[in-house]
Design an enzyme around this catalytic site. Structure first.
Site, short mmCIF file in Angstrom:
data_model
loop_
_atom_site.label_atom_id
_atom_site.label_comp_id
_atom_site.label_asym_id
_atom_site.label_seq_id
_atom_site.Cartn_x
_atom_site.Cartn_y
_atom_site.Cartn_z
N PHE A 72 -16.64 -29.70 32.92
CA PHE A 72 -15.61 -29.77 32.00
C PHE A 72 -14.19 -29.07 32.90
CE2 PHE A 72 -12.09 -28.07 29.35
CZ PHE A 72 -12.15 -29.09 28.50
N THR A 73 -13.15 -29.71 32.48
CA THR A 73 -12.06 -29.63 33.47
C THR A 73 -11.55 -28.18 33.84
OG1 THR A 73 -10.68 -29.47 31.49
CG2 THR A 73 -10.79 -31.77 32.65
N ASP A 79 -21.83 -22.14 29.04
CA ASP A 79 -20.48 -22.59 28.16
C ASP A 79 -20.76 -22.85 26.70
OD1 ASP A 79 -18.03 -23.61 27.05
OD2 ASP A 79 -17.65 -24.66 28.91
N LYS A 122 -12.85 -23.49 19.00
CA LYS A 122 -13.56 -24.52 18.65
C LYS A 122 -14.51 -24.06 17.39
CE LYS A 122 -12.05 -26.15 22.58
NZ LYS A 122 -11.36 -25.06 23.76
N ARG A 182 -9.68 -39.27 28.90
CA ARG A 182 -11.10 -38.76 29.60
C ARG A 182 -11.56 -39.38 30.38
NH1 ARG A 182 -10.54 -32.84 28.20
NH2 ARG A 182 -8.86 -33.62 29.72
N TYR A 233 -3.20 -0.49 20.22
CA TYR A 233 -3.41 -0.96 21.65
C TYR A 233 -5.03 -0.43 22.19
CZ TYR A 233 -2.86 -1.80 26.62
OH TYR A 233 -2.62 -2.42 27.76
N PHE A 291 -4.04 -34.17 34.28
CA PHE A 291 -3.74 -34.92 32.79
C PHE A 291 -2.80 -34.24 31.91
CE2 PHE A 291 -6.33 -31.94 30.47
CZ PHE A 291 -7.12 -31.51 31.61
N1 F0G Z 1 -15.11 -25.25 27.90
C1 F0G Z 1 -15.10 -26.29 27.09
C2 F0G Z 1 -16.56 -27.09 26.92
C3 F0G Z 1 -13.97 -26.98 26.72
O1 F0G Z 1 -14.00 -27.71 25.81
C4 F0G Z 1 -12.74 -25.98 26.79
C5 F0G Z 1 -11.58 -26.56 25.99
C6 F0G Z 1 -12.88 -24.99 27.67
C7 F0G Z 1 -14.09 -24.44 28.07
C8 F0G Z 1 -11.59 -24.01 27.59
O2 F0G Z 1 -11.18 -23.26 26.51
O3 F0G Z 1 -9.09 -24.19 25.78
O4 F0G Z 1 -9.91 -22.05 25.09
O5 F0G Z 1 -9.14 -22.12 27.42
N2 F0G Z 1 -11.38 -27.46 25.69
C9 F0G Z 1 -10.34 -28.13 24.91
C10 F0G Z 1 -10.53 -29.58 24.58
C11 F0G Z 1 -8.98 -27.79 25.97
O6 F0G Z 1 -9.53 -30.38 24.14
O7 F0G Z 1 -11.41 -30.01 24.70
P1 F0G Z 1 -9.69 -22.83 26.48
#
Ligand code: F0G
Length: 487
Positions: free
Chosen positions: A147-148, A238, A281, A405, A95, A472
């Protein structure tokens, strides 16, 4: 503008027969077999029509069994190496104080160069912590596009998201080599308008996902750093797709031709104060992320917060084995040949489409090819969700899953409740790392080219269900009149 190395000749005018494939630096030892269900779907258009209707014409709502080639995302879908799998067996599931945490800490300090690490279960958890700690209600956060998840956490913390990306980032036809650059004049304008004390940090994304996987240049980043220093504004990265950005700098920016990706990654990080990363990624893992920074105060606060939301600060919502896989992935991701082969595979797909005249975002991005739905389906207005319709039509045509997108992903303005209408209306085909081969790229390209030939027969969609945030993922649609795309 930054001086470019042979960019025009390398990317723009390469003929099909001159495209150079870069073979990847691995051999395949294990493969994932597709199920009988998946092969049935691959061979049967009616079944795909049924499946997408059931999924409300949203590719996120398809089951994996219903997908043949999955280009929904490059997130958590890559293939781990034998070295990473071996590391999984060495998971120390204590832990507190797991060995794997210290290995991860060493990898982050060694490769990225930040002093302090807070692991999280994935990227958005790190974004949540950073936004909560740095933003006060009423602040403005400048970003190079959005980014979303990054934007939603800024808004939930009470900030206004402000776009300071260069205009070319919003133009799918511009061959600008660094569409991820920040427009420093826009940033200066914001500082003048709201005052530096209302800007908690500059949020900069590497290889900007929503712009089409487009990098910033080192020249732009260093000027940004200078401007932010003058106004005492921290720069937060990021770094989810940092190695792909570094690779484009190596290929396109004068002075970096002979530097290694690893050195370029280090230099990028040296211009920033902290980072949030989705390890799913670049870092070649199925789950994992982190926040890292140089400021001890921010670190201590983040460490205190991670125990509330994620788990103890030496695992942050991850199993020990997941941290080990991510630590090993971090060393693998910066190997030059790995990045070159990865980006080359995406470029190959883009190249096949460009040669056939299919409208895509140029230059081809680092992680994905983006179809330009506005030019692909010009007869469908943005209110009828052309990218959503195109991603559903591509699935019906071929069993290939991409992702909308455009206006659906962009969501609604939190103040007015009106739909945000982005200039870019795209379908993303994100290529998982180390998982597919050239034949897959050719199959996908052929399906898109077939679809392009009958594009005039495509119809739009109406939205029949949406969620308040990140709609989405779960929104549902119905075709406006008849079927999605006639045969
Ligand atoms: N920042 C970027 C540029 C991303 O593309 C993503 C995730 C995140 C942050 C968030 O990371 O998913 O580990 O919580 N992108 C995925 C995509 C979902 O399909 O582009 P996460």
């Amino acid at each position: 503008m930054t001086q470019c190395v042979k960019f025009e000749a390398m990317d723009k005018d390469v003929k099909q027969e001159d495209f150079q494939i870069i073979p990847p630096p691995y051999r395949i030892k294990v493969v994932e077999l597709l199920s009988k269900e998946q092969m049935d779907i691959a061979n049967n258009r009616e079944r795909r029509e049924e499946a997408i209707a059931k999924a409300g014409y949203n590719t996120f709502l398809l089951k994996e069994d219903q997908v043949y080639i999955d280009f929904l995302t490059d997130s958590g879908t890559g293939a781990m190496s034998d070295n990473q799998w071996a590391g999984m067996m060495l998971g120390d599931e204590a832990y507190a104080g797991s060995k794997n945490f210290y290995n991860l800490d060493k990898a982050v300090r060694g490769v990225y160069g930040y002093r302090y690490l807070v692991p999280t279960h994935q990227g958005r958890a790190a974004e949540h912590i950073m936004s909560e700690l740095l933003i006060r209600p009423g602040d403005s956060v400048p970003n190079n596009m959005y980014f979303t998840t990054r934007r939603v956490h800024q808004e939930l913390a009470g900030a206004t998201w402000v776009d300071v990306s260069i205009d070319e980032a919003h133009d799918p036809e511009s061959w600008h080599p660094f569409k991820g650059n920040v427009d420093l004049k826009k940033l200066q304008g914001l500082i003048k308008d709201v005052g530096r004390e209302r800007i908690p940090y500059m949020s900069i994304e590497s290889n900007v996902n929503m712009a089409g996987g487009q990098p910033f240049s080192m020249d732009n980043l260093s000027s940004l750093r200078q401007l932010c220093d003058e106004h005492k504004i921290p720069v937060m990265l990021d770094g989810t797709r940092l190695v792909e950005n570094a690779y484009f700098i190596q290929r396109r920016e004068a002075g970096y031709e002979n530097k290694m990706v690893r050195q370029i990654v280090r230099e990028i990080c040296s211009y920033t104060d902290g980072i949030t990363v989705s390890g799913k990624k670049d870092a070649l893992v199925n789950i994992g992320g982190f926040l890292a920074c140089n400021d001890k105060k921010l670190f201590l606060e983040a460490k205190a917060m991670v125990v509330v939301y994620e788990g103890l600060h030496t695992y942050g919502g991850l199993a020990g084995r997941d941290m080990e896989a991510m630590a090993r992935g971090i060393y693998e991701m910066v190997q030059d040949r790995h990045v070159a082969a990865r980006v080359n595979q995406v470029e190959y797909l883009g190249h096949l489409l460009l040669q056939a005249g299919v409208p895509i975002v140029v230059p081809v991005g680092g992680h994905a090819v983006f179809l330009d739905a506005k030019r692909f389906l010009p007869h469908i207005p943005q209110e009828h969700y052309p990218s959503q319709a195109l991603s559903a039509a591509l699935y019906v045509e071929s069993g290939v899953r991409g992702m909308e997108r455009g206006v659906v992903s962009s969501g609604r303005d939190p103040v007015t409740g009106l739909e945000r209408k982005p200039k870019l209306e795209l379908v993303r085909l994100a290529v998982p790392r180390r998982a597919y081969g050239c034949a897959d790229m050719e199959f996908v390209a052929q399906a898109i080219i077939r679809l392009y030939k009958k594009r005039k027969r495509g119809c739009g969609l109406k939205m029949v269900y949406e969620t308040e945030r990140l709609r989405f993922f779960q929104a549902r649609f119905k075709p406006i009149g008849g079927s999605l795309m006639e045969r």
